[in-house]
Design a protein around this motif. Structure first.
Motif, short mmCIF file in Angstrom:
data_model
loop_
_atom_site.label_atom_id
_atom_site.label_comp_id
_atom_site.label_asym_id
_atom_site.label_seq_id
_atom_site.Cartn_x
_atom_site.Cartn_y
_atom_site.Cartn_z
N VAL A 44 0.47 12.18 1.08
CA VAL A 44 0.94 11.08 1.85
C VAL A 44 1.21 11.63 3.07
CG1 VAL A 44 2.28 9.12 2.60
CG2 VAL A 44 1.74 9.66 0.02
N MET B 270 0.78 -1.27 0.05
CA MET B 270 -0.08 0.12 0.16
C MET B 270 0.85 1.28 0.08
SD MET B 270 -3.22 -0.81 2.46
CE MET B 270 -2.05 -1.37 3.85
N PRO C 5 -5.36 3.86 3.65
CA PRO C 5 -5.56 4.17 2.49
C PRO C 5 -7.04 4.88 2.54
CG PRO C 5 -5.17 2.10 2.08
CD PRO C 5 -5.32 2.14 3.61
N ALA D 273 1.34 4.26 -3.03
CA ALA D 273 0.90 5.59 -2.86
C ALA D 273 1.97 6.60 -3.13
CB ALA D 273 0.72 5.81 -1.23
N LEU E 238 -3.20 8.63 1.40
CA LEU E 238 -2.59 7.46 2.14
C LEU E 238 -2.41 8.32 3.57
CD1 LEU E 238 -1.93 4.30 2.37
CD2 LEU E 238 0.57 5.20 2.37
N ILE F 71 -1.59 1.88 8.58
CA ILE F 71 -1.78 2.53 7.52
C ILE F 71 -3.14 2.61 6.96
CG2 ILE F 71 -0.96 2.18 4.95
CD1 ILE F 71 1.47 1.26 5.92
#
Length: 584
Positions: free
Chosen positions: A342, A330, A531, A334, A468, A529
Motif C-alpha cells: 500500500v 477500499m 486500487p 487493502a 492500492l 484512492i
C-alpha cells in the motif's frame, strides 16, 4: 489637479522621512506602472519641464483617465485625514492614544501605522498595498472600518517606534514575567562555550524561549520558525499548514535565543557553520510534546525550525481524517490483506505519516509483528517495533529492510522509498507474504506506479505487488465558530473549479478570535484512492504513460483530489479557496 509631490524631508532624532509620495511611487506601489517606466519618465523630465504624470501619459505607460483617478483618490484620502492634501505630516501630528486602539502586534506584523481615527473609520498608513485578507484581519481585530493611505517605508518604521517604542510591548511583558508554564522533561545538555551558555541561560532568555514554545503549542502550531535577517529577528508559526508571523524578537537577543534553543535540543552552541539536528521533550499544562529541532546557517545567522509532535493531538479515525464511505471501504480492504503493498503519496506536510500510523493502529494486534523503519520516528506506539535510520553508520532504509526479513515480520512500514535498492527489497517483501506500507513523492495516484518503473523496478513486479495507491493533500477546515454562507464567491474562482453559483451553497469563515481571525481552524484531508485492478496491472506491464493509467482509473470510478475537495466543500467542511489552493 496638483500631483502628489514629495515634500521637504523632516528629521526626527537621527531619522529622516517623508509622508507624501511622488506620483511615480504611488503608481508603482499600485502596480499601474513599472519602476523602469518611471525611471524613463524621470530621464525625460530632466530636459522637459513637465509633470511626471503627464510624461508617463505621453509615454503610454498609463492612461490620462487612470492617472487622474489615482490622483483624486490619493489627494481625497490625504484631505480626509488632515484637511489639507498639500500638507505633509510629522510624527508630532500623530495621536499617541491611537496605539491603545490599534494593537502593536498588528502594526509590526503588517507594517502599518494608525494615523487618525474618525468615529468608526481608522486611517492607517503603509508602504505597500495590503492584500484583502490582511485588511479583513485588521478590520476584525480592531472593529473599525479601515482606510489605507500609501506612504514611505521610513515614515512607517519611524511612526511605529514613535507610537510603540523600540521594543515590543509583548516581549517586555514576556521577559518581565516570573511565571514559567513550560517544563523541560529531559536534562539539558550544554555542548560548547560556557560563556555563551551563561548568556543563553539568563532568566529573561529562558522565559522568552519558553513563551514562544508554549504559545505555539496553545495555538496548535506544527512548526516554529526562528529567522534572522540583517536588522530583525522574527518568529513565525505554521498553523494548519500556513505560516503566520507572530512576534519580532529584539535583535540584540537573537544569538541568545538561538543558543538557548540549541541547549534545549542537545546541540553544539558554538557550531554555527554546519546544519545541526536535535530534539527535546516538553510539557505545558499537562500536555506533552516532542520537539524536533533543526538549524541551518544563513547569511545573517542561524535559522532554527522546531517541529512540534504532540501525540495527544493525533486523530487515528480514518473517517474523521477525510475518507468517504467508498474510500474507507477500499482502504480497509487493502490494509487487512495478508500481503502486498500500500503506497501513500503526496508532498511534504500532506499528512502521509498520519494516514500510515492510522492504518497501523487499526491492524495493531498481539498476533501480528509490525516493524517500521522511519526517518525520523515521529511518534512511539505500544506493540510496534520502530527503528530510526542512522545513515552515518550505515543503517539505511535498505539495510534495515534486509534485517527485517530475518525478524519474522507480518507488517513492514518503510518511511519512504528513495532509491531503487529500497524499492526492490520492499516489493520483494510484498511478494513473499508481507504487508508493506510506504510513501513516495508524486503528484497523484496513477503517476506513483510509473515512478517505480522509472526508478528501475520491473513493471511486472510493480503490477503484482502494489494493491492500492493513495494520494492525499491537507486543506484547512472552516472555523465552526464563525462559519457563514459565502453569498458572493468570485465568479473566476468558481470558474477555475468548474462550478457555478447553482452548485452552492458555499461557505467560508468570517474570522474570529478562536481561529486567530483567519476563518480556518483544523485541517481535513482530500484523498485520491486507486486500487490496482487487473486492467491497470496489465497497463503497468505494457509501460504505458501515467495519463493512460489515469484515464483507466477514471473509468473504474477514481475520485480525483479535486473532486474529493469539492465534495468536502459541498459538505461545508472547507472553502472554495482552499480546494483551489491545494489541488490542480
Amino acid at each position: 489637479m496638483p500631483e502628489a509631490n514629495k515634500s521637504e524631508t523632516r528629521s526626527v532624532g537621527e531619522e529622516s522621512f517623508s509622508f507624501r509620495l511622488r506620483i511615480g511611487d504611488v503608481l508603482i506601489k499600485k502596480g499601474l506602472v513599472t519602476p523602469e517606466q518611471v525611471e524613463e519618465a524621470l530621464d525625460v523630465q530632466k530636459s522637459l519641464p513637465k509633470r511626471l504624470g503627464d510624461i508617463l501619459v505621453d509615454l503610454g505607460a498609463i492612461s490620462r483617465e487612470k492617472l487622474e483617478e489615482v490622483l483624486r483618490e490619493y489627494n481625497a484620502t490625504l484631505e480626509a485625514i488632515w484637511g489639507d492634501p498639500s500638507r505633509d505630516i510629522e510624527l508630532s501630528d500623530l495621536d499617541q492614544s491611537l496605539a491603545k486602539s490599534f494593537p502593536e502586534k498588528l502594526a509590526r506584523l503588517f507594517k502599518v501605522v494608525p494615523i487618525k481615527r474618525e468615529e468608526n473609520i481608522l486611517y492607517v498608513a503603509t508602504a505597500d498595498l495590503l492584500p484583502i485578507s490582511s485588511l479583513d484581519y485588521i478590520r476584525f481585530a480592531t472593529g473599525f472600518t479601515v482606510t489605507v493611505v500609501l506612504t514611505s517605508e521610513d515614515f512607517v518604521d519611524s511612526a511605529i517606534e514613535y507610537l510603540y517604542g523600540s521594543s515590543s510591548e509583548v516581549l517586555k511583558e514576556i521577559i518581565g514575567d516570573e511565571h514559567e508554564t513550560l517544563e523541560v522533561l529531559e536534562e539539558e545538555d550544554v555542548i560548547g562555550d560556557a560563556d555563551e551558555a551563561d548568556l543563553a541561560n539568563q532568566a529573561p532568555v529562558i522565559r522568552l524561549v519558553n513563551y514562544i514554545i508554549s504559545d505555539a503549542l496553545s495555538k496548535g502550531a506544527s512548526d516554529i520558525h526562528m529567522e534572522p535577517y540583517e536588522k530583525r529577528f522574527r518568529v513565525r508559526y505554521r498553523i494548519d499548514g500556513v505560516l503566520h508571523e507572530q512576534i519580532e524578537v529584539p535583535f540584540r537577543l537573537r544569538d541568545a535565543v538561538i543558543a538557548r534553543t540549541k541547549i534545549l535540543s542537545h546541540m553544539d552552541i558554538v557550531e554555527r557553520r554546519l546544519p545541526q539536528d536535535g530534539r527535546a521533550k516538553v510539557r505545558i499544562k499537562g500536555r506533552e510534546a516532542d520537539l524536533r529541532v533543526s538549524t541551518i546557517p544563513t547569511i545573517f545567522g542561524e535559522k532554527v525550525v522546531l517541529r512540534i509532535l504532540e501525540k495527544a493531538s493525533l486523530t487515528f479515525d480514518l473517517k474523521i481524517l477525510g475518507f468517504n464511505e467508498r474510500q474507507l471501504e477500499m482502504f480497509n480492504e487493502a490494509i487487512e490483506r495478508p500481503y502486498g503493498m500500500v503506497l501513500i503519496t503526496g508532498p511534504t506536510g500532506s499528512g502521509k505519516t498520519t494516514t500510515l500510523y492510522s492504518a497501523l493502529s487499526k491492524i495493531n494486534r498481539p498476533d501480528i509483528n509490525i516493524m517500521t523503519i522511519e526517518d525520523p520516528v515521529e511518534y512511539n506506539f505500544e506493540g510496534i517495533n520502530q527503528i530510526q535510520t542512522k545513515e552515518d553508520i550505515g543503517l539505511t532504509f535498505a539495510a534495515a529492510l534486509r534485517s527485517f526479513l530475518r525478524q519474522d515480520p507480518d507488517v513492514i512500514l518503510v518511511g519512504e522509498i528513495r532509491d531503487l535498492e529500497t524499492a526492490d527489497i520492499a516489493i520483494k517483501a510484498a511478494l513473499t507474504g508481507h504487508l508493506v506500507f510506504s510513501t513516495l513523492h508524486t503528484n497523484d495516484a496513477p503517476s506513483t506506479v510509473t515512478r517505480l518503473v522509472d526508478m528501475g523496478v520491473e513493471p511486472f513486479l510493480v503490477s503484482s505487488s502494489v494493491h492500492l495507491v493513495v494520494a492525499q493533500r491537507l486543506a484547512r477546515k472552516i472555523c465552526k465558530y464563525c462559519k457563514e454562507e459565502y453569498k458572493d464567491p468570485p465568479p473566476e474562482l468558481l470558474e477555475r473549479l468548474g462550478l457555478s453559483m447553482d452548485d452552492g451553497p458555499f461557505y467560508h469563515g468570517r474570522g474570529c478570535a478562536r481561529c486567530n481571525h483567519t476563518g480556518y481552524k483544523g485541517r481535513v484531508a482530500f484523498y485520491e484512492i486507486m486500487p490496482v485492478s487487473n486492467t491497470i496491472g496489465k497497463l503497468i506491464v505494457q509501460k504505458v504513460s501515467a495519463d493512460r493509467i489515469f484515464d483507466q482509473a477514471l473509468e473504474e470510478g477514481l475520485v480525483t483530489l479535486r473532486q474529493s475537495g469539492i465534495e468536502k466543500m459541498r459538505e461545508g467542511i472547507t472553502s472554495p479557496e482552499e480546494v483551489l489552493r491545494v489541488t490542480v
